[in-house]
Design an enzyme around this catalytic site. Structure first.
Site, mmCIF file in Angstrom:
data_model
loop_
_atom_site.group_PDB
_atom_site.id
_atom_site.type_symbol
_atom_site.label_atom_id
_atom_site.label_comp_id
_atom_site.label_asym_id
_atom_site.label_seq_id
_atom_site.Cartn_x
_atom_site.Cartn_y
_atom_site.Cartn_z
ATOM 1 N N ALA A 111 43.257 26.176 36.833
ATOM 2 C CA ALA A 111 44.463 26.055 36.315
ATOM 3 C C ALA A 111 44.950 27.220 35.825
ATOM 4 O O ALA A 111 45.975 27.189 35.359
ATOM 5 C CB ALA A 111 44.658 24.652 35.419
ATOM 6 N N ALA A 112 44.482 27.735 35.109
ATOM 7 C CA ALA A 112 44.894 28.807 34.380
ATOM 8 C C ALA A 112 46.004 30.067 34.729
ATOM 9 O O ALA A 112 45.889 30.128 35.850
ATOM 10 C CB ALA A 112 44.046 29.811 33.946
ATOM 11 N N PRO A 113 46.377 30.585 33.846
ATOM 12 C CA PRO A 113 46.777 30.902 32.448
ATOM 13 C C PRO A 113 47.296 29.531 31.852
ATOM 14 O O PRO A 113 47.391 29.198 31.037
ATOM 15 C CB PRO A 113 47.894 31.349 32.123
ATOM 16 C CG PRO A 113 48.431 31.996 33.083
ATOM 17 C CD PRO A 113 47.879 32.032 34.376
ATOM 18 N N GLY A 114 47.936 28.445 33.049
ATOM 19 C CA GLY A 114 48.359 27.195 32.193
ATOM 20 C C GLY A 114 50.076 26.205 33.133
ATOM 21 O O GLY A 114 50.234 25.755 32.673
ATOM 22 N N GLY A 115 50.691 27.414 33.574
ATOM 23 C CA GLY A 115 51.991 26.929 33.843
ATOM 24 C C GLY A 115 51.930 26.143 34.865
ATOM 25 O O GLY A 115 52.572 25.082 34.632
ATOM 26 N N ARG A 139 39.330 33.088 30.798
ATOM 27 C CA ARG A 139 40.975 32.117 31.034
ATOM 28 C C ARG A 139 41.052 31.233 30.799
ATOM 29 O O ARG A 139 42.348 30.479 30.387
ATOM 30 C CB ARG A 139 41.278 32.071 32.595
ATOM 31 C CG ARG A 139 41.048 33.785 33.097
ATOM 32 C CD ARG A 139 41.424 34.115 34.979
ATOM 33 N NE ARG A 139 41.677 33.526 35.691
ATOM 34 C CZ ARG A 139 43.030 33.488 35.500
ATOM 35 N NH1 ARG A 139 43.438 34.325 35.827
ATOM 36 N NH2 ARG A 139 43.961 32.235 36.559
ATOM 37 N N ASP A 179 46.037 25.348 43.601
ATOM 38 C CA ASP A 179 46.979 26.571 43.448
ATOM 39 C C ASP A 179 45.857 27.419 44.335
ATOM 40 O O ASP A 179 44.882 28.426 42.886
ATOM 41 C CB ASP A 179 47.637 26.570 42.623
ATOM 42 C CG ASP A 179 48.210 27.827 42.604
ATOM 43 O OD1 ASP A 179 49.508 28.008 43.372
ATOM 44 O OD2 ASP A 179 48.575 29.408 41.167
ATOM 45 N N CYS A 232 50.225 31.685 46.445
ATOM 46 C CA CYS A 232 51.463 33.369 46.048
ATOM 47 C C CYS A 232 51.318 33.931 47.368
ATOM 48 O O CYS A 232 51.272 35.490 46.666
ATOM 49 C CB CYS A 232 51.648 33.768 44.694
ATOM 50 S SG CYS A 232 49.694 34.554 44.525
#
Length: 458
Positions: A111-115, A139, A179, A232
């Site tokens: 999850a980090a940084p939280g976007g 993080r 992700d 990504c």
């Protein structure tokens, strides 16, 4: 392009065919800048009307906006009010594609940084639970700040391995976002340092990690639940290759086709996936695939507390008898379930629906940190200030965005009130244009600053 690895360029030429030249030309274009509106607090339309800079809607994300890259939106009072998250436009896509609904049990496993977590939490609208995890403790601390800044009170922030999470949450979640860590080929245009990591590790290294994480995530998904896998990077080994591995390794999983939007491409050798390229959209690069676990149990409420203990929490009578806490909660104008309010070493928390105690997991936060009890007195936290509805809280003091007292407050200074604003007494929610920033302690025509020191304007 001599700084790009030859092997990478060869793979991209094979991947893109006639579009390869257009992809190379995109490196001469500046990266697109984006922000994602916090829909817990306002709408995209309201944001466009209030921000003093030119913005344009991101077509494929309902609450995304492009903005001029020369603007420093992280040094604006609205940022400190948690009204938006600065995020690269294509990176907004995965959270937007996972069909989260209020009341869901949701996991963001990397999850980090939280976007993406802040978007998933906003879409829960205070119901259900978000578990936001990152294996790196440092993080995870940044993740926690962003979740609290957004005013998300039903999140648990963890720092654990996927295997440890699976031990506690087998078959528990309605929706999971993976992700995954990747070789970052989609970020080469924006960050050349990513090339060094690619040369050091590369797709083979990351594909093993991705499959390990995804395998544990599948085991934490309910029947009928959805898993969104994204990266990504452009590597077929990391993208369609990992999705194909999931489908083969776990026959209970099925691919849910995603409809490509304008500028998006389909999968390479695996239909139903989505690819984003910088020469086709205003963004960098992303891959996404939506999978579903066959069955019909998704949406049925699973209370992890009941699973672990065989019963429900009892109302904490001692906390209910605390007059300062009870008075403060009454002042918020919001409804609170006292069975979910717990106290640990003087810290008062509001646990999410269905949260389980005694899992043995490393949590940085479990739900909303409401405040602290000191010698019987209750002091509300910064996280509580961000989670309040300023329209309902009975003791608000709001300043215009251009009022220099907003910056002075964010720097930790004592504030003086103008005639008509005071006198002030007790715990005041200091706001900018009606949106909460933090607390102050009223003393007539002055406000003693209680803004969290770790968040102050530098």
């Amino acid at each position: 392009m001599d700084w790009l690895p030859e092997e990478f360029l060869k793979e991209m030429k094979e991947l893109l065919g006639e579009e390869y030249g257009q992809y190379l030309e995109s490196f001469s274009e500046p990266p697109s800048r984006g922000l994602r509106v916090n829909t817990l607090k306002w709408t995209r339309t309201q944001c466009m009307e209030k921000l003093p800079w030119k913005t344009e809607p991101v077509p494929w994300v309902s609450n995304g906006l492009f903005y001029d890259g020369d603007q420093r939106l992280s040094k604006d009072p609205y940022y400190y009010a948690g009204l938006y998250y600065l995020q690269e436009p294509s990176a907004m896509t995965p959270a937007a594609l996972l069909p989260v609904e209020p009341g869901d049990m949701v996991l963001d496993i990397c999850a980090a940084p939280g976007g993406k977590s802040t978007e998933l939490g906003a879409r829960l609208k205070g119901r259900g639970m978000l578990v936001a995890n990152d294996i790196s403790n440092s993080r995870a601390k940044a993740l926690l700040k962003n979740i609290e800044l957004f005013g998300i009170g039903n999140a648990c922030v963890a720092s654990e391995t996927p295997a440890r999470l699976r031990e506690a949450f087998g078959g528990f979640f309605d929706k999971i976002l993976v992700d995954a860590p990747c070789s970052g080929e989609g970020m080469f245009r924006k960050d050349r340092d990513m090339v060094k990591d690619w040369e050091k590790r590369g797709p083979k290294y990351y594909s093993r990690i991705q499959r390990e994480i995804a395998g544990e995530a599948v085991k934490m998904l309910k029947e009928g639940g959805y898993l969104l896998y994204s990266t990504c990077t452009f590597s077929r080994e990391e993208d369609e290759g990992t999705v194909a591995w999931i489908l083969e390794e776990f026959p209970e999983m099925e691919l849910v086709p995603l409809e490509p939007f304008e500028g998006a491409c389909g999968g390479q050798g695996l239909s139903g996936c989505i690819r984003l390229f910088p020469h086709k959209i205003r963004g960098e690069g992303h891959f996404a695939a939506l999978l579903r676990k066959k069955g019909t149990n998704a949406g049925e409420r699973t209370d992890a507390w009941a699973l672990k203990t065989g019963g429900q929490r009892e109302t904490n009578q001692d906390l209910r008898k605390n007059p300062q806490l009870e008075e403060f909660l009454h002042e918020t104008g919001m409804c609170w379930d006292f069975s979910r309010i717990v106290e640990k070493r003087g810290m008062v928390y509001y646990l999410p629906e269905g949260f389980a105690e005694g899992t043995g997991l490393r949590f940085l936060r479990t739900g909303l940190w409401m405040g602290t009890l000191k010698n019987g007195r209750f002091e509300p936290s910064q996280a509580m200030a961000m989670a309040l509805d300023a329209e309902k809280y009975k003791n608000c003091i709001s300043f215009d965005r251009e009022d220099m007292r907003v910056i002075r407050y964010l720097k930790g200074e004592t504030l003086s009130l103008s005639q008509g604003q005071g006198p002030a007494k007790g715990w005041c929610l200091i706001c900018v244009d009606g949106f909460g920033l933090g607390f102050g302690k009223g003393n007539g025509m002055t406000i003693k600053n209680k803004y969290y020191a770790g968040w102050r304007w530098q």
